[in-house]
Design an enzyme around this catalytic site. Structure first.
Site, short mmCIF file in Angstrom:
data_model
loop_
_atom_site.label_atom_id
_atom_site.label_comp_id
_atom_site.label_asym_id
_atom_site.label_seq_id
_atom_site.Cartn_x
_atom_site.Cartn_y
_atom_site.Cartn_z
N ARG A 46 0.71 -1.16 0.02
CA ARG A 46 0.17 0.00 -0.02
C ARG A 46 0.88 1.29 -0.07
O ARG A 46 0.64 2.04 -0.59
CB ARG A 46 -1.01 -0.05 1.06
N TYR A 98 -17.01 15.82 -15.58
CA TYR A 98 -17.65 14.30 -15.43
C TYR A 98 -18.54 14.27 -14.37
O TYR A 98 -18.51 14.55 -13.39
CB TYR A 98 -16.36 13.39 -15.23
N ASP A 170 -8.36 17.94 -14.57
CA ASP A 170 -8.85 16.30 -15.04
C ASP A 170 -8.38 16.53 -16.63
O ASP A 170 -9.02 17.09 -17.22
CB ASP A 170 -10.22 16.06 -14.90
N LYS A 195 -9.17 5.42 -18.83
CA LYS A 195 -9.31 5.78 -20.43
C LYS A 195 -8.26 5.62 -21.31
O LYS A 195 -7.76 4.49 -21.65
CB LYS A 195 -9.95 7.29 -20.32
N1 PLP Z 1 -12.57 12.07 -15.11
C1 PLP Z 1 -13.34 11.85 -16.29
C2 PLP Z 1 -13.06 12.95 -17.49
C3 PLP Z 1 -14.06 10.58 -16.68
O1 PLP Z 1 -14.48 10.17 -17.88
C4 PLP Z 1 -14.10 9.50 -15.75
C5 PLP Z 1 -14.67 8.33 -15.95
O2 PLP Z 1 -15.41 8.22 -16.69
C6 PLP Z 1 -13.39 10.03 -14.37
C7 PLP Z 1 -12.97 11.26 -14.28
C8 PLP Z 1 -13.56 8.86 -13.44
O3 PLP Z 1 -12.79 7.88 -13.55
P1 PLP Z 1 -12.82 6.21 -13.17
O4 PLP Z 1 -14.13 5.64 -13.71
O5 PLP Z 1 -11.60 5.65 -13.59
O6 PLP Z 1 -12.91 6.17 -11.34
#
Ligand code: PLP
Length: 381
Positions: A46, A98, A170, A195
């Site tokens: 961890r 998101y 992000d 992604k």
């Molecule tokens: N940020 C974006 C732009 C996303 O598209 C996503 C997931 O679809 C996330 C964050 C969250 O990521 P995760 O699904 O890996 O937890």
């Protein structure tokens, strides 16, 4: 070294014990120590794991940061950033973010007495006006999700720093191939590694990268204390995928442009959201901020409302009906019913995410096959 070379070599040195060109996957949960109270490089997975550390080294290099941390999911990475804050602090976030981040901020983080408000981050003036004396964090996405809005990262960094706040970006949709927010003044870069970094719809992961060591230490403390680390198998898979990241992203961008142009000329399509199209309001900024491509996400609205959009997303054959994005397989979804269903409807409509909106993630299939698939599905409108 160039980006592509670093993606293959940084953190991924051959195994000194065997000469294996691919570093081994370290599955051990714990590590033998030299003596009581004496600590080796690794003690417990961890706190640190060699396979995860290899991935983190690659990611830090690609984002131009000093430290990267790999998490079990993107949401765990977002959550870790919010854990830097305390009761009474305020988070200012973009409207085009998101849906899961929206939910985390509005339904979990607010429980800790942290205030959250949203602002259209495409307008730097509005961002500046939305700051409060207790704002500690500005959270943005560029391109935004699902409307592919473009936010000026450098301008946001200036505003945030003027108010003594951190800017977190992000960078999932842009990837470090196209945009490196730390170079533009951001403090924290976040990815859903699920992604483009993972790229093959076969892992969940999250990433934070920072440009300054003390902030990296604080985030590492949060990660180690709360425990949402990326496992060794996923770390290996992600490292493997990153070796082709630039090639994939550039090709996906190229196809996305062709798909966007096809949709823009289609009589059943009312509006296309793609920063590569000159009519997109963020096009000029995207040209400056994104290097050599405009991303591989394309959104569009069809005439006929929710039901027409529902029929289209149900009629494609190559585009798979699924949330997520960034993989070699092309995906299609209806944000109002899927990725952004966690928004309150009123909020969703206020933020421009209409019922008839369809979001595409463009993969690596041949552009003409994808276009033919959309063409036949649009006959459902
Ligand atoms: N940020 C974006 C732009 C996303 O598209 C996503 C997931 O679809 C996330 C964050 C969250 O990521 P995760 O699904 O890996 O937890």
């Amino acid at each position: 070294m160039q980006f592509r070379t670093r993606a293959i070599h940084v953190g991924q040195e051959p195994d000194p014990n065997t000469g294996a060109v691919v570093p081994p996957i370290h599955v051990a949960s714990t590590f033998v120590q030299p003596g009581p109270g004496q600590w080796g490089r690794y003690d417990y997975s961890r706190s640190g794991n060699p396979t995860r550390a290899a991935l983190e080294a690659t990611l830090a290099s690609l984002e131009g940061g000093c430290r990267a941390l790999a998490f079990s999911t993107g949401m765990a990475a977002v959550h870790a950033v919010t854990m830097l804050l305390r009761s009474g602090d305020h988070i200012l976030a973009g409207t085009d973010i998101y849906g899961g981040t929206y939910r985390l901020l509005h339904k979990i983080v607010n429980r800790a007495g942290i205030e959250v408000s949203l602002v259209d981050t495409t307008q730097p003036q509005r961002v500046a006006e939305a700051f409060r004396p207790n704002t500690r964090l500005l959270w943005i996405e560029s391109p935004g999700n699902p409307l592919l809005s473009i936010t000026d990262i450098a301008a946001c960094a200036q505003v945030a720093h003027r108010h003594g706040a951190w800017l977190a970006v992000d960078n999932t949709l842009a990837t470090p191939v196209l945009t490196r927010p730390l170079e533009l003044g951001a403090d924290i870069v976040m990815h859903s590694a699920t992604k483009y970094l993972g790229g093959h719809s076969d892992l969940l992961g999250g990433v934070l990268v920072v440009g300054k060591a003390p902030l990296g230490e604080e985030l590492y403390f949060v990660q180690n204390a709360t425990g949402a680390v990326l496992g060794p198998w996923e770390s290996f898979l992600c490292s493997r995928a990153i070796k082709t990241l630039e090639l994939r992203v550039r090709e996906q961008c190229h196809t996305a442009m062709q798909v966007a142009q096809f949709l823009a000329a289609h009589p059943k399509v009312e509006r296309v959201y793609y920063p590569g199209l000159p009519e997109h309001p963020g096009h000029a900024l995207a040209r400056r901020q994104m290097q050599g491509g405009f991303g591989a996400m394309v959104s569009f609205e069809v005439s006929g409302g929710f039901d027409a959009a529902k029929r289209v997303v149900g009629a494609t054959r190559l585009f798979r009906l699924a949330v997520s994005l960034g993989a070699v397989e092309s995906l299609i979804e209806q944000p109002a019913a899927m990725s952004h269903a966690s928004y309150d409807r009123k909020d969703r409509l206020a933020h421009g995410i209409r019922d008839e909106l369809i979001r595409l993630s463009i993969g690596l299939e041949a552009p003409e096959d994808l276009i033919a698939d959309l063409d036949q599905a649009l006959q459902q409108v």
